[in-house]
Design an enzyme around this catalytic site. Structure first.
Site, PDB file in Angstrom:
ATOM      1  N   GLN A  97       4.047  -6.600  -7.176  1.00 11.48           N
ATOM      2  CA  GLN A  97       2.788  -7.068  -6.598  1.00 11.48           C
ATOM      3  C   GLN A  97       2.082  -5.910  -5.913  1.00 11.48           C
ATOM      4  O   GLN A  97       2.691  -5.158  -5.160  1.00 11.48           O
ATOM      5  CB  GLN A  97       3.052  -8.200  -5.594  1.00 11.48           C
ATOM      6  N   SER A  98       0.791  -5.731  -6.204  1.00 11.11           N
ATOM      7  CA  SER A  98      -0.034  -4.696  -5.584  1.00 11.11           C
ATOM      8  C   SER A  98       0.585  -3.315  -5.827  1.00 11.11           C
ATOM      9  O   SER A  98       0.784  -2.923  -6.969  1.00 11.11           O
ATOM     10  CB  SER A  98      -0.196  -5.002  -4.088  1.00 11.11           C
ATOM     11  N   HIS A 151      -6.904 -10.717  -3.107  1.00  4.81           N
ATOM     12  CA  HIS A 151      -5.672  -9.945  -3.265  1.00  4.81           C
ATOM     13  C   HIS A 151      -4.457 -10.696  -2.733  1.00  4.81           C
ATOM     14  O   HIS A 151      -3.343 -10.533  -3.252  1.00  4.81           O
ATOM     15  CB  HIS A 151      -5.821  -8.609  -2.526  1.00  4.81           C
ATOM     16  N   ALA A 177       0.817  -1.222   0.000  1.00  2.62           N
ATOM     17  CA  ALA A 177       0.000   0.000   0.000  1.00  2.62           C
ATOM     18  C   ALA A 177       0.850   1.271   0.000  1.00  2.62           C
ATOM     19  O   ALA A 177       0.418   2.302   0.509  1.00  2.62           O
ATOM     20  CB  ALA A 177      -0.966   0.003   1.190  1.00  2.62           C
ATOM     21  N   ASP A 209     -10.683  -9.965  -5.860  1.00  2.00           N
ATOM     22  CA  ASP A 209      -9.777  -8.997  -5.238  1.00  2.00           C
ATOM     23  C   ASP A 209     -10.571  -7.733  -4.923  1.00  2.00           C
ATOM     24  O   ASP A 209     -11.056  -7.053  -5.824  1.00  2.00           O
ATOM     25  CB  ASP A 209      -8.625  -8.678  -6.195  1.00  2.00           C
TER      26      ASP A 209
END
Length: 476
Positions: A285-286, A420, A216, A388
């Site tokens: 990733q993310s 996710h 994040a 997700d």
């Protein structure tokens, strides 16, 4: 039995209009022999508003859209880039590192290694602990006491507890395996370090995956990629997990700069660790997928002569793997706010609302003034779970459609019912066959059928009932 490919067409695009290839993969406990393939036509309009480039550069690459068949796993997609012309770049702006020591790819000593000593690492860890504590206090002042954030934090605690048996085993490997080279310095900024996961077999140059972790944009750390690094290294693939400054230690431009410096180190120095500089793959990733995508787009803009000098070449990147990423921030601001990443924090991370376009790769590539960079982009392969809720799978579908419409190589693979974290944590901890893992290995190893067919015992790390509970309580 070969997979059955079912062609589903909502409406047929004009023959002159490229289509995005999308694959739907069933749950591991569904019928694995059925794969649904659908093609989406071009219903979108080119965004004509000016988009400020991230940074810049390019590499000549032309080819037709990939066609998938039941036998394509052995090399259908790999044909996209096997004949790419690769350029070597000896330019290296990271030649001096003050706290380097020596070591080898197999755990011994070699003058080419830049790994810190135990004493230096302890000192570095203490300094980082102090720094991160101070940053966490600053971060809490941004977060306040929003109920969404508090509930996510509590869910995160439950989630971590359920996966703790796996975390302990992976942590032991991370700290004690002689094939993990931790905290190799790649730059002069805080947290400019990376971890290398090396195969036990040191014969011949190995393909390399440069991995940018998620978190994040706030809690990312290089060790988050240790499970991926361990399992890919068991298939004779070197993995470099790149750390970078998180918010509030740095904002998005700092993260992209750090990722680029880490990739530069990999491109210019991976041969010293047994890696093949002509077989490097970039993965994120993310939030890491977003940062990595920003980095590669920025790089091709630089290479086209519209930015600063460069220390690595985008032509060295054989393909980009984006796992559960978001690529159009304008479409995600409200969604993130509803999930607990409040608008005020997110805009601070992204350096203000006016910068959202600049750091949205999906929008940057549509800038009419940057049409010439498309041919220089490597193939993009996007992976996403259909369940997700942190970043909806539509984010990957939209980016792939945009790239394909512009003439770039793009493919999106959707995994039915996956969340996710399922693809990145729960599934690898389950052991046995992991669909997404095998999809990545197939592309990286290309036509090396012997390596692809290598049998590796992927043991279970966490009991099934705990994995299922983690699936339900995951805050991501």
């Amino acid at each position: 039995m070969p997979s059955q490919i079912l062609q589903i067409s909502h409406h047929l695009p004009p023959k002159s209009s490229p289509s995005t290839e999308m694959m739907f993969k069933s749950l591991i406990y569904d019928d694995p022999s059925t794969t649904l393939l659908s093609r989406f036509g071009d219903d979108h309009h080119t965004i004509s508003s000016t988009v400020k480039p991230l940074l810049s550069r390019s590499s000549s690459y032309n080819g037709t859209a990939m066609k998938t068949s039941s036998s394509s796993s052995a090399g259908g997609f790999t044909g996209w880039y096997q004949n790419r012309r690769r350029r070597s770049n000896s330019d290296n702006c990271l030649s001096a590192f003050s706290d380097d020591t020596n070591g080898t790819a197999d755990g011994g000593n070699n003058s080419g290694d830049r790994q810190t000593t135990i004493g230096q690492e302890v000192g570095h860890a203490a300094a980082e602990t102090f720094l991160l504590t101070r940053l966490c206090l600053k971060l809490l002042s941004y977060l306040g006491v929003g109920y969404r954030w508090i509930t996510r934090f509590m869910a995160l605690g439950c989630y971590a507890f359920l996966l703790m048996p796996g975390f302990i085993q992976v942590g032991y490997y991370y700290f004690f395996s002689p094939y993990v080279r931790r905290s190799i310095v790649y730059g002069d900024q805080p947290r400019n370090r990376l971890d290398l996961y090396l195969p036990k077999n040191s014969t011949g140059p190995k393909p390399v995956v440069a991995f940018v972790t998620g978190g994040a944009w706030i809690i990312g750390y290089k060790a988050w990629g240790s499970l991926l690094g361990q399992q890919l290294s068991e298939r004779d693939i070197i993995v470099a997990c790149i750390d970078y400054r998180n918010f509030p230690q740095g904002s998005i431009s700092d993260m992209v700069k750090d990722a680029s410096s880490g990739i530069s180190f990999v491109c210019n120095h991976i041969a010293e660790y047994g890696g093949d500089p002509d077989r490097i793959y970039l993965m994120g990733q993310s939030a890491g997928a977003h940062i990595a995508a920003c980095t590669i787009v920025e790089q091709v803009i630089k290479e086209s002569g519209e930015g600063d000098s460069v220390s690595w070449s985008s032509s060295q990147i054989n393909a980009y793997f984006g796992l559960s990423g978001g690529y159009n921030l304008l479409n995600l601001v409200d969604h993130f706010h509803s999930r607990g990443l409040y608008r005020s924090i997110f805009l601070s991370i992204m350096e203000g609302e006016e910068s959202l376009r600049q750091f949205s790769p999906e929008l940057v590539v549509q800038n009419p003034n940057l049409k010439h960079i498309i041919a220089r982009l490597p193939p993009f392969i996007l992976f996403h779970g259909t369940d997700d809720y942190s970043i909806p799978s539509d984010a990957s579908k939209s980016f792939a459609e945009t790239l394909q419409r512009l003439g770039a190589k793009a493919k999106v693979i959707l995994y039915e019912g996956k969340t996710h974290t399922d693809l990145f944590l729960q599934d690898p901890m389950r052991g046995g066959i992991d669909e997404m893992f095998e999809d990545i290995v197939t592309v990286v190893l290309g036509d090396d059928q012997e390596a692809i067919g290598k049998s590796v015992d992927r043991r279970r790390l966490v009991p099934e009932f705990m994995l299922k509970l983690a699936h339900w309580v995951s805050p991501f």
